[in-house]
Design a protein around this motif. Structure first.
Motif, mmCIF file in Angstrom:
data_model
loop_
_atom_site.group_PDB
_atom_site.id
_atom_site.type_symbol
_atom_site.label_atom_id
_atom_site.label_comp_id
_atom_site.label_asym_id
_atom_site.label_seq_id
_atom_site.Cartn_x
_atom_site.Cartn_y
_atom_site.Cartn_z
ATOM 1 N N VAL A 1 -7.098 -2.845 -9.902
ATOM 2 C CA VAL A 1 -8.247 -3.692 -10.205
ATOM 3 C C VAL A 1 -8.659 -3.530 -11.669
ATOM 4 C CG1 VAL A 1 -10.694 -4.066 -9.710
ATOM 5 C CG2 VAL A 1 -9.073 -3.760 -7.832
ATOM 6 N N PRO B 1 -5.548 1.001 -5.166
ATOM 7 C CA PRO B 1 -6.118 -0.264 -5.640
ATOM 8 C C PRO B 1 -7.008 -0.131 -6.870
ATOM 9 C CG PRO B 1 -7.308 0.494 -3.723
ATOM 10 C CD PRO B 1 -6.136 1.426 -3.890
ATOM 11 N N ARG C 1 0.855 -1.178 0.000
ATOM 12 C CA ARG C 1 0.000 0.000 0.000
ATOM 13 C C ARG C 1 0.902 1.241 0.000
ATOM 14 N NH1 ARG C 1 -3.183 -2.443 4.267
ATOM 15 N NH2 ARG C 1 -3.348 -0.468 5.387
ATOM 16 N N TRP D 1 -1.734 -4.826 0.055
ATOM 17 C CA TRP D 1 -2.945 -5.343 -0.566
ATOM 18 C C TRP D 1 -2.761 -6.817 -0.821
ATOM 19 C CZ3 TRP D 1 -6.686 -2.172 0.100
ATOM 20 C CH2 TRP D 1 -6.554 -0.798 -0.098
ATOM 21 N N VAL E 1 -4.297 -9.448 -3.118
ATOM 22 C CA VAL E 1 -5.104 -9.387 -4.331
ATOM 23 C C VAL E 1 -5.330 -10.802 -4.865
ATOM 24 C CG1 VAL E 1 -5.268 -8.423 -6.657
ATOM 25 C CG2 VAL E 1 -4.069 -7.150 -4.864
ATOM 26 N N CYS F 1 -9.424 -7.135 -3.649
ATOM 27 C CA CYS F 1 -8.236 -6.410 -3.183
ATOM 28 C C CYS F 1 -8.475 -6.044 -1.720
ATOM 29 C CB CYS F 1 -8.035 -5.171 -4.057
ATOM 30 S SG CYS F 1 -6.454 -4.348 -3.875
#
Length: 285
Positions: free
Chosen positions: A196, A192, A153, A280, A282, A209
């Motif tokens: 995405v 994020p 992050r 994150w 994911v 996420c």
């Protein structure tokens, strides 16, 4: 990269050699994050797995233990020094794991699949072309397979980086330039929403996420003083802020070490310096 150096040159040069030499320190530091990654990675006995940016092999070996002798795991990285360490480690565990192969390759363009699952611990932020790389990764995933990875992050949320960095910055003659948008680097996917969208455009579905926070041990020792010294070494030689003083004059380097040690000492307790890591986690299929 600074000075026009490529990622391949960077990770096959002095930095890659230094990381290979300190693989045990890095594996211990990132252990809580590795555990969180595998807690969410859907691996079953007999699966075939790709580990992107496998480095010195810790995550590749863990994947091989989980899928067992009936499976198969490929660890891919662009760093020859780190892969050499990974191959040595795998040779000592071969009887207890799935067959492992390590390949020196750029997963953004290589054809290595197909795989039941693909994972990465901080290895997907450095592709020159993220869109092309994720599309290639998607092509290597079998129907029903999942991609699971960790990425960082924002820098301020990652205290293991921001605490030593904030101590060094006032000492520099001029501040470092901010990274250009969508360029390779550890915090490339800190936002994020574009990540995405990038994964969906590459053909992935079911993209999630989730924020993941863990305290990690940046340095430890028999005393808090020893732990602070170890954490200072990691911060100025292995962490994302190490480039700030890597080529600094000796007097600046000494002042930076003192400032970082003073900042980290405030977080030392029980023979360990613990600081927050913010990621994150994911997943996409």
């Amino acid at each position: 990269m600074a000075g026009g150096i490529t990622q391949t040159e960077y990770w096959n040069g002095e930095v890659g050699t230094r990381w290979a030499r300190n693989q045990a320190v890095l594996d211990a530091m990132f252990l809580p994050l590795t555990e969180a990654l595998f807690a969410r990675t859907p691996l079953a006995p007999g699966d075939t797995v790709l580990d992107i940016g496998c480095g010195a092999g810790a995550t590749t070996l863990e994947a091989a233990r989980r899928v067992g002798p009936g499976g198969g795991v490929t660890g891919a990285d662009i760093s020859a020094p780190l892969l050499a360490v990974a191959r040595d480690r795998a040779a000592a565990e071969v009887a207890r794991t799935a067959p492992i192969r390590f390949v020196e390759a750029d997963v953004g363009t290589a054809d290595l699949g197909p795989f039941d699952g693909i994972l990465s611990r901080f290895g997907v932020m450095f592709f020159p072309d993220s869109a092309g790389a994720f599309a290639n990764i998607r092509r290597m995933l079998k129907p029903g397979g999942r991609l699971t990875f960790l990425c960082w992050r924002t820098l301020p949320e990652n205290h293991w980086v921001s605490v030593p960095r904030d101590a060094v910055l006032p000492l520099l003659p001029e501040p470092p330039p901010p990274p250009q948008p969508d360029t390779p680097g550890p915090f490339r996917f800190s936002d994020p929403d574009p990540l995405v969208a990038l994964l969906r455009a590459a053909g992935f579905a079911g993209v999630t996420c989730d924020a993941l926070d863990r305290d990690i041990v940046v340095g430890q020792g028999e005393t808090d003083t020893a732990a602070t010294a170890a954490a200072t070494h990691v911060s100025l030689n292995l962490g994302p802020s190490s480039h700030l003083v890597r080529e600094a004059a000796p007097d600046l380097r000494a002042r930076a070490e003192a400032a970082v040690a003073a900042a980290l000492a405030r977080h030392a307790a029980g023979g360990a310096v613990r600081l927050r890591a913010a990621c994150w986690l994911v997943q996409a299929g």
